[in-house]
Design an enzyme around this catalytic site. Sequence first.
Site, PDB file in Angstrom:
ATOM      1  N   GLY A 217      12.023 -13.845  13.624  1.00 32.09           N
ATOM      2  CA  GLY A 217      12.562 -13.651  12.342  1.00 32.09           C
ATOM      3  C   GLY A 217      13.949 -13.160  12.600  1.00 32.09           C
ATOM      4  O   GLY A 217      14.252 -12.849  13.687  1.00 32.09           O
TER       5      GLY A 217
ATOM      6  N   GLY B  51       0.745  -4.501  10.890  1.00 33.77           N
ATOM      7  CA  GLY B  51       1.482  -3.534  10.769  1.00 33.77           C
ATOM      8  C   GLY B  51       1.361  -2.252   9.683  1.00 33.77           C
ATOM      9  O   GLY B  51       2.132  -1.371   9.230  1.00 33.77           O
TER      10      GLY B  51
ATOM     11  N   TYR C 227       0.600  -6.301   7.150  1.00 33.97           N
ATOM     12  CA  TYR C 227      -0.670  -5.573   7.331  1.00 33.97           C
ATOM     13  C   TYR C 227      -1.358  -6.258   6.139  1.00 33.97           C
ATOM     14  O   TYR C 227      -2.981  -5.735   5.997  1.00 33.97           O
ATOM     15  CB  TYR C 227      -0.530  -4.131   7.087  1.00 33.97           C
ATOM     16  CG  TYR C 227       0.409  -3.605   5.817  1.00 33.97           C
ATOM     17  CD1 TYR C 227      -0.421  -3.442   4.828  1.00 33.97           C
ATOM     18  CD2 TYR C 227       1.595  -3.481   5.702  1.00 33.97           C
ATOM     19  CE1 TYR C 227       0.180  -3.036   3.380  1.00 33.97           C
ATOM     20  CE2 TYR C 227       2.303  -3.164   4.531  1.00 33.97           C
ATOM     21  CZ  TYR C 227       1.641  -3.042   3.501  1.00 33.97           C
ATOM     22  OH  TYR C 227       2.209  -2.581   2.330  1.00 33.97           O
TER      23      TYR C 227
ATOM     24  N   THR D  57      11.491  -3.512   0.541  1.00 38.03           N
ATOM     25  CA  THR D  57      10.919  -4.280   1.486  1.00 38.03           C
ATOM     26  C   THR D  57      11.560  -5.863   1.074  1.00 38.03           C
ATOM     27  O   THR D  57      12.414  -6.152   0.451  1.00 38.03           O
ATOM     28  CB  THR D  57       9.230  -4.195   1.241  1.00 38.03           C
ATOM     29  OG1 THR D  57       8.529  -5.176   2.052  1.00 38.03           O
ATOM     30  CG2 THR D  57       9.203  -4.615  -0.245  1.00 38.03           C
TER      31      THR D  57
ATOM     32  N   LEU E 240       0.661  -1.256  -0.120  1.00 40.31           N
ATOM     33  CA  LEU E 240      -0.218  -0.129  -0.048  1.00 40.31           C
ATOM     34  C   LEU E 240       0.943   1.266  -0.107  1.00 40.31           C
ATOM     35  O   LEU E 240       0.222   2.367   0.223  1.00 40.31           O
ATOM     36  CB  LEU E 240      -0.985   0.025   1.008  1.00 40.31           C
ATOM     37  CG  LEU E 240      -1.963  -1.085   1.436  1.00 40.31           C
ATOM     38  CD1 LEU E 240      -2.813  -0.892   2.496  1.00 40.31           C
ATOM     39  CD2 LEU E 240      -2.776  -1.055   0.057  1.00 40.31           C
TER      40      LEU E 240
ATOM     41  N   ALA F  67      13.995  -6.979   8.209  1.00 43.16           N
ATOM     42  CA  ALA F  67      12.879  -6.221   9.246  1.00 43.16           C
ATOM     43  C   ALA F  67      13.218  -6.580  10.893  1.00 43.16           C
ATOM     44  O   ALA F  67      13.154  -5.747  11.448  1.00 43.16           O
ATOM     45  CB  ALA F  67      11.563  -6.727   8.664  1.00 43.16           C
TER      46      ALA F  67
ATOM     47  N   GLY G  28      15.711 -11.703   9.605  1.00 41.90           N
ATOM     48  CA  GLY G  28      15.823 -11.008   8.357  1.00 41.90           C
ATOM     49  C   GLY G  28      16.092  -9.617   8.322  1.00 41.90           C
ATOM     50  O   GLY G  28      16.434  -9.051   9.556  1.00 41.90           O
TER      51      GLY G  28
ATOM     52  N   LYS H 243      16.215  -5.598   2.159  1.00 44.79           N
ATOM     53  CA  LYS H 243      16.704  -4.637   3.045  1.00 44.79           C
ATOM     54  C   LYS H 243      18.217  -5.032   3.572  1.00 44.79           C
ATOM     55  O   LYS H 243      18.704  -4.014   3.780  1.00 44.79           O
ATOM     56  CB  LYS H 243      15.888  -4.727   4.255  1.00 44.79           C
ATOM     57  CG  LYS H 243      14.509  -4.122   4.029  1.00 44.79           C
ATOM     58  CD  LYS H 243      13.426  -4.195   5.252  1.00 44.79           C
ATOM     59  CE  LYS H 243      12.231  -3.767   5.074  1.00 44.79           C
ATOM     60  NZ  LYS H 243      11.262  -3.551   6.261  1.00 44.79           N
TER      61      LYS H 243
ATOM     62  N   ASP I 110      12.274   1.976   9.595  1.00 44.29           N
ATOM     63  CA  ASP I 110      11.460   0.927  10.335  1.00 44.29           C
ATOM     64  C   ASP I 110      11.483   0.885  11.772  1.00 44.29           C
ATOM     65  O   ASP I 110      10.640   0.780  12.511  1.00 44.29           O
ATOM     66  CB  ASP I 110      12.029  -0.452   9.785  1.00 44.29           C
ATOM     67  CG  ASP I 110      11.497  -0.851   8.531  1.00 44.29           C
ATOM     68  OD1 ASP I 110      10.355  -0.246   8.025  1.00 44.29           O
ATOM     69  OD2 ASP I 110      12.150  -1.785   7.911  1.00 44.29           O
TER      70      ASP I 110
END
Length: 302
Positions: free
Chosen positions: A150, A267, A246, A85, A33, A154, A152, A89, A125
């Site tokens: 996670g 999110g 999200y 994204t 989005l 993020a 990674g 990243k 972030d």
Amino acid sequence: MSAEPVHTLADLENWSFAGTALTVIGRPVAHSLSPVIHNAALAVMAETAPEFSMWRYFKFDIAPEELPRALKLFHQKNFRGLNLTVPHKALAIEHLASSDAFVKAAGAANTLTHTATGWSGANTDNYGLSAALRQDLGLELKGADVILLGAGGAARAAAIECLRQHCNSLWIGNRTQPTLSALVENLKSLAGDIPVHGFDLTSPPTDLPANALVLNATSVGLKPDDRAPIDLQKIARPVAVYDMIYRPPQTALLRQAAALGLPTANGLSMLVHQGARSLEIWSGANVPVDVMQAAALNAAKP
């Protein structure tokens, strides 16, 4: 789903745009989005600053192996800024001309800005996460026990933010053990007295803290048939569960959390707050966060 078209590397090869171009790149990226919220903000900003009427935010589906070529082309085509994204990243780090201290510590960037010598990397972030937890759950990372899912890009940014905000303890779960071990080892030099533990997501340890904040920074949940990255019934009862995903708005993890009567949030607010900070970096102007929030909520409706 946003009407914004998804562009590819082939489109970028022949790209021509007279205005100031911004974009998000990822794979998958169709669900993003980011164009909706940024273009809504730019439309309002243009009402008092006409130059922003020539700014436009796009989205590009770029595979990991295409990233080096894509970053060169985005620079050659004079894109002003890129949001990164999954899975870019961390992959983009070696292709940056410069980066800020947070990026260097986290090993992940989500905001790239065009400079004469190449891309300058930043990470918004961390700001987006703290702002979203405060807005949606009324929670602060300071003093919290955090269970982070996670390892990674993020997750790295989230882990650094947890430590910077002086969380009480940080537990990181991941399925790929070499990646997890490397992250935990890297974080220990930044953690000071804050305990940092790694664990296997497939078999969570019995000593995970009760009343912890569970943060999902994996991509597990993006697909409708994804299972939750962790079984909440196998750990001590958390204080709340936050999923950085999200879309869909309710993942398997959030459905399970809701069934257990736990406070939850997805999110969307993190997307808004990190996006607003990125747009501030690129534009040097005040960004209407409320406009971005309204656009996000409207676009995310089923």
